[in-house]
Design a protein around this motif. Structure first.
Motif, PDB file in Angstrom:
ATOM      1  N   GLY A  84      56.423  80.090  85.763  1.00  0.00           N
ATOM      2  CA  GLY A  84      57.320  79.210  86.521  1.00  0.00           C
ATOM      3  C   GLY A  84      57.998  78.188  85.622  1.00  0.00           C
ATOM      4  O   GLY A  84      59.219  78.027  85.660  1.00  0.00           O
ATOM      5  N   VAL A  85      57.196  77.534  84.775  1.00  0.00           N
ATOM      6  CA  VAL A  85      57.782  76.518  83.891  1.00  0.00           C
ATOM      7  C   VAL A  85      58.743  77.175  82.887  1.00  0.00           C
ATOM      8  O   VAL A  85      59.842  76.664  82.655  1.00  0.00           O
ATOM      9  N   SER A  86      58.361  78.330  82.347  1.00  0.00           N
ATOM     10  CA  SER A  86      59.273  79.021  81.408  1.00  0.00           C
ATOM     11  C   SER A  86      60.597  79.336  82.083  1.00  0.00           C
ATOM     12  O   SER A  86      61.663  79.157  81.488  1.00  0.00           O
ATOM     13  N   ALA A  87      60.528  79.828  83.324  1.00  0.00           N
ATOM     14  CA  ALA A  87      61.755  80.187  84.037  1.00  0.00           C
ATOM     15  C   ALA A  87      62.599  78.945  84.295  1.00  0.00           C
ATOM     16  O   ALA A  87      63.825  78.971  84.132  1.00  0.00           O
ATOM     17  N   LEU A  88      61.941  77.852  84.659  1.00  0.00           N
ATOM     18  CA  LEU A  88      62.682  76.614  84.954  1.00  0.00           C
ATOM     19  C   LEU A  88      63.401  76.083  83.719  1.00  0.00           C
ATOM     20  O   LEU A  88      64.447  75.452  83.830  1.00  0.00           O
ATOM     21  N   ARG A 104      57.841  80.944  75.688  1.00  0.00           N
ATOM     22  CA  ARG A 104      58.394  82.037  76.473  1.00  0.00           C
ATOM     23  C   ARG A 104      59.652  81.682  77.265  1.00  0.00           C
ATOM     24  O   ARG A 104      60.240  82.566  77.891  1.00  0.00           O
ATOM     25  N   TRP A 105      60.079  80.426  77.272  1.00  0.00           N
ATOM     26  CA  TRP A 105      61.351  80.115  77.935  1.00  0.00           C
ATOM     27  C   TRP A 105      62.463  80.945  77.319  1.00  0.00           C
ATOM     28  O   TRP A 105      63.428  81.327  77.985  1.00  0.00           O
ATOM     29  N   ALA A 106      62.291  81.255  76.028  1.00  0.00           N
ATOM     30  CA  ALA A 106      63.353  81.956  75.299  1.00  0.00           C
ATOM     31  C   ALA A 106      63.629  83.327  75.898  1.00  0.00           C
ATOM     32  O   ALA A 106      64.770  83.785  75.933  1.00  0.00           O
ATOM     33  N   GLN A 107      62.562  83.974  76.393  1.00  0.00           N
ATOM     34  CA  GLN A 107      62.746  85.283  77.003  1.00  0.00           C
ATOM     35  C   GLN A 107      63.656  85.177  78.239  1.00  0.00           C
ATOM     36  O   GLN A 107      64.584  85.970  78.414  1.00  0.00           O
ATOM     37  N   PHE A 108      63.389  84.167  79.062  1.00  0.00           N
ATOM     38  CA  PHE A 108      64.221  83.966  80.254  1.00  0.00           C
ATOM     39  C   PHE A 108      65.653  83.587  79.851  1.00  0.00           C
ATOM     40  O   PHE A 108      66.613  84.060  80.442  1.00  0.00           O
ATOM     41  N   ALA A 109      65.758  82.724  78.846  1.00  0.00           N
ATOM     42  CA  ALA A 109      67.084  82.287  78.418  1.00  0.00           C
ATOM     43  C   ALA A 109      67.901  83.480  77.940  1.00  0.00           C
ATOM     44  O   ALA A 109      69.074  83.617  78.279  1.00  0.00           O
ATOM     45  N   LEU A 149      65.771  89.100  86.869  1.00  0.00           N
ATOM     46  CA  LEU A 149      64.890  88.004  86.469  1.00  0.00           C
ATOM     47  C   LEU A 149      63.488  88.175  87.045  1.00  0.00           C
ATOM     48  O   LEU A 149      62.503  87.791  86.423  1.00  0.00           O
ATOM     49  N   MET A 150      63.406  88.784  88.234  1.00  0.00           N
ATOM     50  CA  MET A 150      62.093  89.070  88.808  1.00  0.00           C
ATOM     51  C   MET A 150      61.316  90.041  87.918  1.00  0.00           C
ATOM     52  O   MET A 150      60.107  89.921  87.747  1.00  0.00           O
ATOM     53  N   VAL A 151      62.034  91.014  87.369  1.00  0.00           N
ATOM     54  CA  VAL A 151      61.380  91.975  86.484  1.00  0.00           C
ATOM     55  C   VAL A 151      60.820  91.246  85.271  1.00  0.00           C
ATOM     56  O   VAL A 151      59.657  91.425  84.884  1.00  0.00           O
ATOM     57  N   VAL A 152      61.650  90.379  84.681  1.00  0.00           N
ATOM     58  CA  VAL A 152      61.182  89.606  83.526  1.00  0.00           C
ATOM     59  C   VAL A 152      59.951  88.792  83.923  1.00  0.00           C
ATOM     60  O   VAL A 152      58.951  88.753  83.205  1.00  0.00           O
ATOM     61  N   ALA A 153      60.019  88.164  85.100  1.00  0.00           N
ATOM     62  CA  ALA A 153      58.920  87.297  85.524  1.00  0.00           C
ATOM     63  C   ALA A 153      57.612  88.072  85.648  1.00  0.00           C
ATOM     64  O   ALA A 153      56.571  87.618  85.176  1.00  0.00           O
ATOM     65  N   THR A 154      57.662  89.279  86.245  1.00  0.00           N
ATOM     66  CA  THR A 154      56.406  90.021  86.395  1.00  0.00           C
ATOM     67  C   THR A 154      55.848  90.436  85.031  1.00  0.00           C
ATOM     68  O   THR A 154      54.644  90.379  84.812  1.00  0.00           O
ATOM     69  N   LEU A 155      56.749  90.833  84.129  1.00  0.00           N
ATOM     70  CA  LEU A 155      56.265  91.212  82.800  1.00  0.00           C
ATOM     71  C   LEU A 155      55.669  90.002  82.086  1.00  0.00           C
ATOM     72  O   LEU A 155      54.662  90.096  81.394  1.00  0.00           O
ATOM     73  N   GLU A 156      56.300  88.853  82.271  1.00  0.00           N
ATOM     74  CA  GLU A 156      55.777  87.629  81.656  1.00  0.00           C
ATOM     75  C   GLU A 156      54.444  87.226  82.270  1.00  0.00           C
ATOM     76  O   GLU A 156      53.588  86.663  81.581  1.00  0.00           O
TER      77      GLU A 156
END
Lengths: 276, 352
Positions: free
Chosen positions: A83-87, A145-150, A192-199
């Motif tokens: 959650g924090v990484s995504a934010l 891991r924020w970088a992955q979302f970015a 982004l949901m896909v990224v989130a589950t993998l993360e």
């Protein structure tokens, strides 16, 4: 739904239910010590009645109960960290995609640098500086891991900012924040949901790894990684001490991955209809 | 009649960056010094092959893409002539002006956000452009929908529940919401089935008559342009090579490129009275525009002069301008050839 998706959601559901109902479904108090029953094998009877389904550890604590309570650490860390990484990552990715060139280069260079540092090393340094606690685990994960979302958000932005419905927002003078919130972000939710589950799977592995190294959850909290670390010394005499948390970690990580795969397949238009 | 829009020397260059430091090593010159004016109430056709910069030009006019140079003068409401320079406006003033100029895109599938209901798709731009109450906005939206031949029933639905033609109608309704006086039509019918095209074109003509709209009609389809436009400009590699009244251009094309384009238009009876001329090769890259006349690499009549000096637009005939060194000579030669040897133009069946 595919078999894979069912298995994934099944595991995820079990873990969440276990975390919520831990006090009621645990056969023993996870921290209650029973020295007489130290290192009891699975299915052994406890000294005050009840059966240790997965045996006990050196202090006579029930492994099954500790696994069940461990889901709480696992879930808190995983969802908190992701959650924090995504934010952090999603707004930065959007800024890189939709604002000026200097912001774009800044974010891209930062992501490249962060992603090129070996993750466990950086987390190790952070945890030893910040100290072992669940909050710090979440911070350590998000810092990296924020970088992955970015990155994913940025590449989606490149595609969406050329979409004609986004251009028509500009032609109507809709402000950039509103364009992003109403017209752009909802169209990114799937990937982004896909990224989130993998993360999530990654975060669970990281929590276990750091706990194993003694830098994760504090020792008194039952966590899967911590249990692995304690069981390591008993590997030749009490296999259940490492096998049980090991299987729990593996199953959960696989579960998240399956869910991620399922969402990805659902979103891939070429697979629509084939998978149903 | 005064002009709604006057563009002078407009340039849109996209920088090409390379290396670690992303240094600018060159530029794609998508639009390279275009000047044109569109009279109020007219339909101005902009024609060219894909990649010639016509969409870049269309987007630059609406400031969706920042021009690298030149001026765009727009006749805003209450002005007698094209007097507002869009390139020099503050973001606030530009936002206020946006309600007067709108755009309809080519692809009706990506023009509408797939996740929003039609009512939101139409309400979002309206609330950004006008200060109206919820009820007033709704009335305006319904009026717009009815103007394009749709009903209130469309409001609750999602774009994927409509056909391509209906989607384009919704896109047109969106462009009409703020009562604009100028609309850029960026290939509005190219992505539609032929059967739907005529309906949409007639709708556009009808709306223009009712609302006094001025259109910039971007297209690669000459037969559509002939049907709809009062004036035409032919674009090649970011420049206008010929421009004039539609009837004049179609009857008496002067630039070799225009002639080749016209010869390539499919006609209902293909075997009658046409010389098969083909345009050879692809246009050069807009990153590396050739010296001299940009068309000389593909022009059947190019000379040494064409390779060396750039032809500028010259007026030949009333309001008919062309950028070709040899326009008069070539046209004269052709009429002589046509008169002297009709067989070269019209294949006649050999008689025994």
């Amino acid at each position: 739904m595919s078999k894979k998706g069912l298995v994934g959601f099944g595991i995820l559901f079990l873990v969440i239910v276990a975390a919520i109902t831990a006090p009621w479904i645990s056969p023993f108090d996870p921290n209650a010590q029973d020295i007489i029953n130290s290192l009891a094998a699975p299915l052994a009877e406890g000294s005050e009645g009840g059966i240790h389904l997965l045996g006990t550890d050196r202090l006579g604590q029930d492994v099954m109960s500790r696994i069940i309570y461990g889901t709480r650490v696992s879930l808190t860390v995983a969802f908190g960290a992701v959650g924090v990484s995504a934010l952090i990552g999603i707004p930065l990715g959007l800024a890189a995609g939709f604002m000026n060139r200097s912001i774009e280069s800044l974010v891209l260079v930062a992501t490249d640098i962060v992603l090129s540092i070996p993750f466990i090393l950086l987390a190790l340094v952070l945890m030893s500086v910040l100290g072992a606690s669940l909050t710090n685990l979440i911070i350590a994960f998000a810092v990296v891991r924020w970088a992955q979302f970015a990155r994913v958000t940025y590449s989606l932005s490149l595609e969406l900012r050329e979409k004609e419905y986004v251009l028509s927002c500009k032609a109507a003078g809709i402000s950039l924040p509103r364009t992003l919130a109403v017209h752009v972000l909802p169209n990114m939710v799937g990937p982004l949901m896909v990224v989130a589950t993998l993360e999530l799977a990654y975060a669970i592995l990281m929590e276990s790894g750091l706990s194993f190294l003694g830098l994760g959850a504090p020792p008194e909290t039952p966590s899967w990684g911590g249990m692995l670390q304690e069981g390591r010394n008993e590997l030749d005499t009490a296999w259940w001490l490492t096998a049980a948390p090991g299987i729990a970690i593996m199953a959960t990580a696989i579960g998240y991955n399956f869910v991620g795969d399922w969402i990805r397949d659902r979103l891939d238009p070429r697979l629509q209809g084939v998978l149903r | 009649m005064t002009d709604r829009l006057r563009i002078s020397d407009l340039k849109v260059h996209y920088p090409v960056r390379k290396g670690l430091l992303r240094r600018v090593v060159g530029a794609v010159r998508a639009v390279d010094g275009v000047s044109l004016s569109i009279p109020t109430g007219a339909t101005f056709g902009l024609v060219g092959e894909s990649g010639c910069g016509k969409s870049s030009l269309a987007r630059a006019i609406l400031q969706l893409q920042k021009p690298s140079g030149g001026r765009i003068l727009f006749r805003a409401e209450g002005q007698d002539d094209a007097a507002t320079d869009l390139t020099a406006l503050s973001p606030r003033r530009l936002r206020a002006l946006r309600r007067e100029m709108q755009i309809v895109f080519q692809d009706p599938y990506s023009a509408l956000n797939p996740r929003l209901r039609v009512k939101t798709i139409l309400d979002e731009p309206l609330r950004a452009m006008e200060t109206l109450s919820r009820a007033e906005r709704r009335a305006r939206i319904v009026r717009s929908l009815e103007a394009v031949g749709l009903t209130e029933a469309a409001l609750e639905r999602f774009p994927h529940q409509f056909s391509g033609g209906q989607r384009q109608r919704i896109a047109i309704a969106r462009a009409l919401l703020s009562n604009p006086n100028f609309i850029v039509l960026d290939e509005p019918v190219s992505a539609l089935d032929v059967s739907v095209r005529a309906q949409i074109l007639n709708l556009l003509i009808q709306l223009q008559r009712q609302l006094g709209l001025t259109y910039l009609f971007v297209s690669h389809d000459l037969s559509v342009v002939k049907y709809l436009c009062d004036q035409v400009a032919i674009m090649y590699l970011g420049r206008i090579v010929e421009s004039g009244p539609t009837a004049e251009i179609f009857a008496n094309p002067l630039h070799p490129y225009t002639k080749l384009l016209l010869a390539a238009v499919p006609v209902p009876k293909p075997r009658r009275g046409r010389k098969a001329v083909k345009l050879q090769g692809d246009p050069p890259s807009p990153m590396n525009i050739p010296d001299g006349c940009p068309f000389h690499t593909r022009c059947p009549s190019a000379t040494e002069e064409c390779r060396k000096s750039v032809p500028y637009l010259r007026e030949l005939g009333s309001a008919h301008v062309v950028a070709c060194h040899h326009a008069e000579r070539l046209t004269a030669q052709e009429s002589v050839a046509a008169a002297g040897n009709p067989k070269s133009m019209i294949p006649v069946r050999a008689s025994a």
